[in-house]
Design a protein around this motif. Structure first.
Motif: not given
Length: 620
Positions: A61-80
């Motif tokens: 129903k939806c595909v989109e990038m995630v814009c986060s101001d929180s630290p990302i606790p994994c080695s890949y830093k570009y969420p969707f």
């Protein structure tokens, strides 16, 4: 029929099993997107991968990038994110280009689904949405979801079978005619003018090549040319068995300015470019004729092929590709390739009157609402709809150039481009019929609203332009004259890009910008000023100046300097100063657009992401 694989690659999936996030929630998975499903598997050394999940594309129903101001606790830093059924799947890509590629492909495959109207821009964490603070996980989103605008409407090409046997053909070399960004893991990126080893050319559409790092992959065959310079029978402009007289007869019969072909000369191994022109003769009157240019070759060094001594190329396809965009010593640009069977190639077929032509009896003209280098712009009415009618000043461009521009603009359709409804060629002057943008051009609007523009609105204006330009970029289309003067504002303050590409067809002695210069120096990249070298990256430079205009509320860039002084400043490395209203983060993006080397500038897709991050993540 088996589903076609579109993309595959390793990314990190966030587990939805635990209420609180921790590093153990993030697991590496191998994702495969095909035309039916999105699957992800766990790779196990020495064993067959174990399928861990499968999502039917029809349920998304939806595909989109995630814009986060929180630290990302994994080695890949570009969420969707992917919202399907009643579940959210968060995926983390290794870089932004990979994320953009997956989001574009998934949007393209799901754009006709039963989609949400709004989505959440940030994560669901600790029992609430971080973007809007709602505590119900299935609560309606807080940001309008657009399934089309962020993705190219151009369908992804059919991928070749990666399992086919590679045939070794020796050290045949090819040269890239243009850049190419991979659409799948089996593709190889191309960099214009770089050399590659040709591994397999058995398929007409996709070839296998190897780069200087030893990486192999597929590329579209039309994007490369063999370095030998002599293997080009696959190109529509090559006519092997045709005489000079037959070429002249065919081109005169077509009668299109810039219609051309490449043919064998009488001398074996030598080739001739024959081109039709209506350029005025010595008496100033139109003189329809066919000019013939022998393709010459220097034996002692490379690059070797040329029509005009100053412009040398390693292959004949490179030479033709260049002169299709620049006359550069020829009597006219090579506009229309003619095939031996007669007529144009399919890409530039004549306008269909039923689809494009506006009946002049249905078009009512009203008051003048603007003017430019092409003529007056009038408000009008067409089929009970208010429209803008751009009258093309006579002698501004030829009839064929006008129709060519209309063909291009009708093929481009995006919510951030001013939509062309049709053309009217049955009246004089000819005209283009566009959607009406109530608030007029952006430069005037900024001056009118000076002192009343919010930071949010200025950022959204820039974001609108990057969205339209990212679409043009993905369509391999160059604007060439981007500036606030060539963007229009709708009734609800939405900004759309206009006049894309039209300056290519304006006669040299007619084109003057709104500042009455030969061309808009104050918006032009150094490589445009020095070498007339246009690209999407020169558009990016112009966009940096457009951002400066927005945050200066419509001021003229370099307003107290002449064009000559501007060129001197640019050569000395100086740039426009930060506008008072521009946040530091926005000015950093302007400076990124103004890098000296085109390759150091961002893409419009990257600019869109950065601006969107500022809009959705930073406190207002």
């Amino acid at each position: 029929m088996f589903p076609r694989v579109i993309l595959k690659g390793t990314m990190i999936k966030k587990s939805q099993q635990k209420k609180r996030t921790s590093p153990s929630n993030y697991k590496e998975r191998f994702f495969v997107l095909d035309t039916q499903d999105l699957k992800y598997s766990e790779r196990r050394p020495g064993k067959k991968p174990m399928l861990k999940g499968c999502i039917e594309l029809s349920r998304i129903k939806c595909v989109e990038m995630v814009c986060s101001d929180s630290p990302i606790p994994c080695s890949y830093k570009y969420p969707f994110q992917i919202f399907h059924d009643s579940h959210y799947l968060y995926i983390f890509a290794p870089d932004n280009d990979t994320r953009q590629r997956w989001v574009r492909a998934l949007k393209e495959e799901t754009k006709n689904n039963n989609l949400v109207t709004k989505y959440h821009t940030n994560f669901w964490m600790d029992g609430k949405w971080r973007c809007c603070q709602q505590t119900e996980k299935l609560a309606a989103g807080c940001h309008i979801y657009d399934p089309v605008c962020y993705a190219s409407k151009k369908p992804l090409p059919q991928l070749p079978d990666p399992e086919r046997e590679v045939q070794e053909l020796g050290q045949r070399m090819v040269i890239a005619l243009q850049d190419h960004k991979p659409l799948g893991d089996d593709d190889l990126p191309l960099q214009k003018d770089q050399e590659y080893v040709l591994i397999n050319s058995s398929r007409p559409d996709w070839w296998i090549i190897e780069d200087d790092q030893g990486n192999t992959g597929f590329v579209p065959s039309i994007y490369v040319a063999e370095k030998s310079g002599k293997n080009f029978e696959r190109f529509v402009w090559y006519n092997k068995n045709i005489t000079r007289g037959e070429a002249e007869e065919l081109l005169m019969k077509e009668g299109k300015e810039g219609a051309f072909m490449v043919r064998d000369s009488r001398q074996a191994g030598v080739y001739t470019v024959s081109v039709f022109t209506k350029a005025p003769g010595s008496n100033g009157e139109k003189n329809p004729r066919v000019k013939h240019y022998q393709i010459r070759q220097r034996e002692e060094k490379e690059p070797a092929f040329y029509l005009a001594e100053k412009y040398l190329f390693s292959t004949i396809p490179e030479l033709i590709h260049y002169h299709q965009h620049n006359a550069a010593g020829l009597i006219t640009r090579l506009r229309h390739p003619i095939s031996q069977g007669g007529g144009f190639s399919q890409d530039i077929a004549d306008l269909s009157k039923e689809e494009w032509e506006v009946d002049p009896d249905e078009l009512t003209l009203g008051q003048e609402i603007g003017s430019g280098q092409f003529g007056l712009v009038l408000e009008g009415r067409w089929r009970e709809m208010k429209v803008a009618v751009k009258m093309i000043r006579e002698q501004c461009m030829s009839d064929e150039e006008f129709k060519e521009e209309a063909r291009i603009m009708m093929r481009l359709s995006h919510c951030k481009l001013v939509q062309l409804y049709g053309v009217c060629t049955q009246r004089s002057p000819m005209c283009l019929v566009f959607e009406l943008m109530k608030n007029g051009c952006l430069s005037n609007y900024l001056r009118t609203k000076k002192g009343h523009l919010s930071q949010d609105l200025m950022l959204r204006m820039c974001l609108d332009v990057t969205e339209g330009m990212a679409y043009l970029e993905s369509s391999n289309f160059i604007h060439r004259d981007l500036g606030a003067r060539n963007c229009l504002v709708s009734e609800n303050n939405e900004v759309k890009v206009s006049d894309f590409g039209m300056t290519r067809f304006v006669l040299d002695d007619q084109y003057t910008s709104s500042q009455c210069s030969k061309f808009p120096v104050k918006w032009s990249a150094p490589e445009v000023i020095r070498y007339s070298k246009y690209s999407s990256k020169s558009d990016v430079w112009s966009f940096g100046v457009l951002m400066w205009e927005v945050y200066s509320e419509g001021r003229l860039p370099y307003e107290n300097r002449s064009n000559g002084e501007v060129v001197e400043s640019l050569n000395a490395g100086l740039r426009l100063l930060k506008p008072r209203l521009a946040p530091d983060a926005v000015y950093l993006l302007m400076e990124w657009c103004w890098k000296e080397r085109p390759d150091d500038r961002p893409s419009f897709a990257a600019l869109f992401y950065e601006l969107n991050s500022l809009l959705t993540c930073e406190p207002k």
